[in-house]
Design an enzyme around this catalytic site. Structure first.
Site, mmCIF file in Angstrom:
data_model
loop_
_atom_site.group_PDB
_atom_site.id
_atom_site.type_symbol
_atom_site.label_atom_id
_atom_site.label_comp_id
_atom_site.label_asym_id
_atom_site.label_seq_id
_atom_site.Cartn_x
_atom_site.Cartn_y
_atom_site.Cartn_z
ATOM 1 N N ASP A 176 -10.527 -40.978 2.244
ATOM 2 C CA ASP A 176 -10.548 -39.610 3.109
ATOM 3 C C ASP A 176 -11.809 -38.958 3.205
ATOM 4 O O ASP A 176 -11.955 -38.185 3.891
ATOM 5 C CB ASP A 176 -9.074 -38.809 2.521
ATOM 6 C CG ASP A 176 -7.956 -39.202 3.279
ATOM 7 O OD1 ASP A 176 -8.057 -40.177 4.249
ATOM 8 O OD2 ASP A 176 -7.000 -39.211 2.485
ATOM 9 N N GLU B 118 1.198 -24.945 2.731
ATOM 10 C CA GLU B 118 0.739 -24.768 1.311
ATOM 11 C C GLU B 118 0.872 -23.466 0.826
ATOM 12 O O GLU B 118 1.463 -22.951 -0.350
ATOM 13 C CB GLU B 118 -0.760 -25.225 1.160
ATOM 14 C CG GLU B 118 -0.770 -26.543 1.649
ATOM 15 C CD GLU B 118 -0.986 -27.001 2.937
ATOM 16 O OE1 GLU B 118 -1.134 -25.979 3.842
ATOM 17 O OE2 GLU B 118 -1.178 -28.168 3.265
ATOM 18 N N ASN C 294 5.389 0.952 13.397
ATOM 19 C CA ASN C 294 4.637 2.210 13.703
ATOM 20 C C ASN C 294 3.617 2.209 14.909
ATOM 21 O O ASN C 294 3.014 3.096 14.855
ATOM 22 C CB ASN C 294 4.414 2.767 12.512
ATOM 23 C CG ASN C 294 3.502 2.064 11.634
ATOM 24 O OD1 ASN C 294 2.807 1.332 12.034
ATOM 25 N ND2 ASN C 294 3.346 2.523 10.409
ATOM 26 N N ASP D 291 3.318 -3.904 9.969
ATOM 27 C CA ASP D 291 2.742 -4.453 10.898
ATOM 28 C C ASP D 291 1.715 -5.761 10.295
ATOM 29 O O ASP D 291 1.713 -6.733 10.507
ATOM 30 C CB ASP D 291 1.596 -3.875 11.880
ATOM 31 C CG ASP D 291 2.667 -2.677 12.558
ATOM 32 O OD1 ASP D 291 3.672 -3.120 13.320
ATOM 33 O OD2 ASP D 291 2.534 -1.679 12.459
ATOM 34 N N HIS E 19 -4.735 -35.905 -6.266
ATOM 35 C CA HIS E 19 -5.930 -36.440 -5.429
ATOM 36 C C HIS E 19 -7.216 -35.315 -6.126
ATOM 37 O O HIS E 19 -7.815 -34.697 -5.267
ATOM 38 C CB HIS E 19 -5.757 -36.387 -4.033
ATOM 39 C CG HIS E 19 -4.722 -37.434 -3.374
ATOM 40 N ND1 HIS E 19 -3.606 -37.388 -3.932
ATOM 41 C CD2 HIS E 19 -4.741 -38.530 -2.788
ATOM 42 C CE1 HIS E 19 -2.878 -38.341 -3.422
ATOM 43 N NE2 HIS E 19 -3.564 -38.938 -2.765
ATOM 44 N N HIS F 90 0.862 -0.987 0.087
ATOM 45 C CA HIS F 90 0.012 -0.009 0.072
ATOM 46 C C HIS F 90 0.825 1.132 -0.082
ATOM 47 O O HIS F 90 0.508 2.462 -0.573
ATOM 48 C CB HIS F 90 -0.929 0.009 1.141
ATOM 49 C CG HIS F 90 -0.135 -0.144 2.473
ATOM 50 N ND1 HIS F 90 0.039 -1.295 3.020
ATOM 51 C CD2 HIS F 90 0.054 0.912 3.594
ATOM 52 C CE1 HIS F 90 0.812 -1.277 4.243
ATOM 53 N NE2 HIS F 90 0.594 0.195 4.504
ATOM 54 N N HIS G 196 -11.385 -34.066 1.957
ATOM 55 C CA HIS G 196 -10.242 -34.009 1.014
ATOM 56 C C HIS G 196 -10.777 -34.009 -0.469
ATOM 57 O O HIS G 196 -9.861 -34.233 -1.594
ATOM 58 C CB HIS G 196 -9.604 -35.395 1.245
ATOM 59 C CG HIS G 196 -8.555 -35.079 2.454
ATOM 60 N ND1 HIS G 196 -9.326 -34.507 3.848
ATOM 61 C CD2 HIS G 196 -7.475 -35.269 2.609
ATOM 62 C CE1 HIS G 196 -8.261 -34.381 4.574
ATOM 63 N NE2 HIS G 196 -7.152 -34.957 4.196
ATOM 64 N N SER H 181 2.587 -38.753 -1.860
ATOM 65 C CA SER H 181 1.327 -38.803 -2.372
ATOM 66 C C SER H 181 1.364 -37.902 -3.589
ATOM 67 O O SER H 181 0.865 -38.174 -4.653
ATOM 68 C CB SER H 181 0.157 -38.105 -1.387
ATOM 69 O OG SER H 181 0.370 -38.769 -0.200
ATOM 70 N N GLY I 188 0.540 -5.993 -2.040
ATOM 71 C CA GLY I 188 -0.564 -5.223 -1.881
ATOM 72 C C GLY I 188 -1.367 -6.295 -1.059
ATOM 73 O O GLY I 188 -1.691 -5.916 0.120
ATOM 74 N N LEU J 209 -1.443 -8.239 1.921
ATOM 75 C CA LEU J 209 -0.341 -8.168 2.824
ATOM 76 C C LEU J 209 0.032 -9.665 3.251
ATOM 77 O O LEU J 209 -0.650 -10.683 3.233
ATOM 78 C CB LEU J 209 -1.132 -7.626 3.913
ATOM 79 C CG LEU J 209 -1.434 -6.057 3.894
ATOM 80 C CD1 LEU J 209 -1.922 -5.348 5.172
ATOM 81 C CD2 LEU J 209 0.205 -4.989 3.629
#
Ligand SMILES: Cc1ncc(C[n+]2csc(CCOP(=O)(O)OP(=O)(O)O)c2C)c(N)n1
Ligand SMILES: [Mg+2]
Length: 662
Positions: free
Chosen positions: A460, A402, A184, A154, A452, A67, A464, A375, A116, A118
């Site tokens: 599963d 991920e 800040n 932050d 998968h 930003h 999944h 897998s 941008g 964050l």
């Protein structure tokens, strides 16, 4: 006399205020707060040559707090990059100007990554630092020896992806990564006390980072802290204590400066406070001269680097590598081998088989997985792990991160010299999705190996089993989603992904699929996105479109329909995006523009039917799954949802009967 660092920094402040004021939109607070720290970094440490933003051995600078885009636009202008010009800055945030609201890598050389959203800047910086260490291990200090610097706010350090990125960087001991935190104590809602009480520094320490602090408003003190960070072998967090909007006498230190123009009165007050020129967009001559000199600072080092490159026996190879040119010479011999020994195989396994050939032929690939190596079948026997002890390795154990993995891959791809691929389950593209979106927006050549890919993963169960994922990913611009049907298609899709300018997703099965491509082809058929796999034998009444594991079901159904005299085309459609880009003639040949009463179009995909009307029309037949899946063995799940050759054939004949299609 040299202008003081504060005067140099004030040029950034002035441009940031004026540009935001002119646009009546933007974020002056962050650039004004970090102007002194950025001055210390750019005039004393960052290795760059404004005359050549593409110098491969430049330090990478990432403004994670995107930003505050006026900070980087001001720095690029002041140090003498070709763009942005002062005119560009005057047109901050306007249509057609490269000074977009947030920094975009495809608009300005010098903007390394698009930021941008964050948190992702820091995470991409981790990928850049990985790529640097990897190429350094391969080519040595003479050609690759640079650092990655980040300015983060932050917000960047609160985002979940930061925890993934910081963990990964600490584990891989990426000592050439230095993050300057704009501490800040303000975010949009107000004080950080509203939402944070964690000890950010202690968290980095716990992740094996080096940390130090400085007065972010004092360039000398920032310089001291950067030197300390440079000397430490660990990744570094420099806590720069700053005041948001510094210099705006009535608004500084408040959230009011975060994301809005300061207003005419406050800008005038700031000009007086900072001793700026009365005219807007004005930089005093001595200040500009000094900044331009800083932009040339790296010139000598750059020239020496070029000399070393010219003298290197690996010059051609290195340049090839950096330019990212890829040949698919591996594909033909590999496919010939496949055709000579056809057998059922899961496409995830087929991907591993293709990767054996790819990783042998293309040294730029760096693979990995978010803890699903066995897998995803992403690690081939011919590559070693990339670790803190062996950066030359080509396989990264990303851990269960991920999003962090995907963002790091973006950084690696945009660093250049590396083609990253990484795996997880297709359903967990949701966890990586914000970074997949940035891969697409940034045109980063990242290859997602998502296995998968349907209820075919079986036991599963619904947590999944992807349902809406394929279609939702296809909705994303500049992303190619591939769902190959067998081993030959898998190899072809890999070849396309490797030579693409876009990111790609390979959606691959857990379960075995039988070969559907059994004859040698003259070209890469998947390049068309969809192609006629089996033409109708009887008079054509039906066209079945199918993807991935459902192609063999389509072939089985077609066989039954043909036995009843219903001529049926089977079209394999591994990539809808590529099909959409085909010339009209080609698309018309595959999907003739006739009513569904003349030729019924049917789609089969083991996922949502949402959107398949694009290809089968409003009155076509869409076969898929419009609910969450089931926990059951794959075969039972397919039965349960009617995805068998017999059930599909019956649905088609019933549908034709009901609609009066003969
Ligand atoms: C993922 C994401 N969530 C929300 C936003 C909207 N946003 C932009 S800046 C910001 C506050 C960031 O605070 P900080 O990093 O401290 O920046 P400062 O106010 O200090 O400039 C938010 C919430 C965003 N850009 N990205
Ligand atoms: Mg802040």
């Amino acid at each position: 006399m040299q202008p003081s660092d504060r005067r140099l920094a004030n040029a950034i402040r002035a441009l940031a205020m004026d540009a935001v004021e002119a646009a009546n939109s933007g974020h002056p607070g962050m650039p004004m707060g970090m102007a002194d720290a950025a001055t210390a970094l750019f005039t004393r440490h960052l290795k760059f040559d404004a005359a050549d933003p593409h110098w491969p051995d430049r330090d990478r600078f990432i403004l994670s707090a995107g930003h505050g885009s006026m900070l980087i636009y001001a720095l690029l202008y002041l140090t003498g990059y070709e763009r942005p010009t002062l005119e560009d800055i005057k047109r901050f945030r306007q249509l057609g100007s490269p000074t977009a609201g947030h920094p975009e890598n495809f608009e300005l050389p010098g903007v390394e990554v698009t930021t941008g959203p964050l948190g992702q800047g820091v995470a991409m910086a981790v990928g850049m630092a990985i790529a640097e260490r990897h190429l350094n291990a391969v080519y040595g200090d003479d050609l690759v020896d640079h650092r990655t610097f980040v300015i983060a706010g932050d917000g960047d350090l609160m985002e979940g992806v930061n925890h993934e990125a910081v963990g990964l960087a600490g584990h891989l001991k990426l000592g050439r990564l230095i993050v300057l935190w704009d501490d800040n104590s303000i975010t949009i809602d107000g004080s950080t006390e509203l939402s944070r009480n964690e000890d950010v520094v202690a968290r980095h320490k716990a992740a094996q980072w080096h940390t130090c602090e400085c007065d972010g408003l004092d360039a000398d003190d920032v310089d001291r802290a950067i030197k300390e960070a440079l000397a430490d072998p660990r990744p570094s967090l420099i806590r720069c204590r700053t005041i948001i909007g510094y210099g705006a006498p009535n608004k500084q230190g408040t959230a009011a400066t975060h994301g809005a123009a300061l207003g005419k009165e406050e800008v005038e007050a700031a000009r007086a406070e900072l001793g700026l020129e009365p005219e807007e967009f004005t930089v005093p001559d001595d200040v500009l001269t000094s900044w331009r000199a800083a932009g040339k600072r790296g010139g000598i080092e750059h020239a020496l680097w070029k000399e070393r490159l010219e003298g290197s026996s690996r010059r051609e190879e290195f340049l090839h590598r950096i330019n990212g040119t890829i040949h698919d010479g591996w594909l033909r011999p590999y496919v010939d081998k496949l055709l000579a020994d056809l057998k059922p195989v899961a496409t995830r396994k087929a991907s591993e088989m293709a990767l054996e050939a790819i990783n042998a032929a293309i040294p730029a690939t760096v693979g990995g997985s978010a803890d699903l190596t066995g897998s995803n079948n992403t690690r081939t026997k011919n590559i070693e792990p990339l670790t803190a002890e062996n950066y030359a390795g080509r396989y990264i154990y990303y851990g269960i991160r991920e999003f962090g993995m995907a963002a790091a891959m973006n950084g690696m791809a945009l660093h250049g010299g590396v083609i990253p691929y990484g795996g997880t389950f297709l359903v967990f593209t949701d966890y990586a999705r914000p970074a997949i979106r940035l891969s697409a927006l940034q045109n980063a050549r990242v290859i997602y190996v998502m296995t998968h890919d349907s209820i075919g993963l079986g036991e599963d169960g619904p947590t999944h089993q992807p349902i809406e994922h394929l279609q939702s990913l296809r909705a994303m611009p500049q992303l190619d989603v591939y769902r190959p049907a067998d081993a030959v298609e898998t190899a072809e899709c890999w070849a396309l992904a490797l030579t693409s300018q876009h990111p790609s997703i390979l959606a691959l099965t857990r379960q075995n699929v039988r070969p559907v491509r059994t004859a040698k082809a003259e070209e890469n058929l998947c390049a068309h996105g969809a192609y006629r796999l089996k033409p109708a034998q009887n008079a054509r009444k039906v066209i079945i479109l199918a993807t991935g594991s459902e192609v063999e079901i389509a072939l089985g159904a077609a066989e039954k329909l043909e036995a009843q005299g219903v001529g049926t085309d089977v079209v394999s459609m591994p990539c809808t995006e590529r099909f959409d880009a085909q010339p009209w003639d080609y698309r018309e040949d595959i999907l003739p523009d006739v009513s569904n009463r003349e030729i019924l179009r049917v789609s089969i995909e083991a996922g949502t039917t949402f959107g398949w009307e694009r290809y089968v029309g409003l009155h076509g037949l869409k076969i898929g799954i419009d609910r969450f899946g089931v926990s059951a063995p794959a075969k039972d799940a397919y039965e349960h949802f009617g995805l068998t050759a017999g059930k599909v054939a019956t649905r088609i004949t019933d549908f034709m009967e009901k609609r009066g299609i003969q």
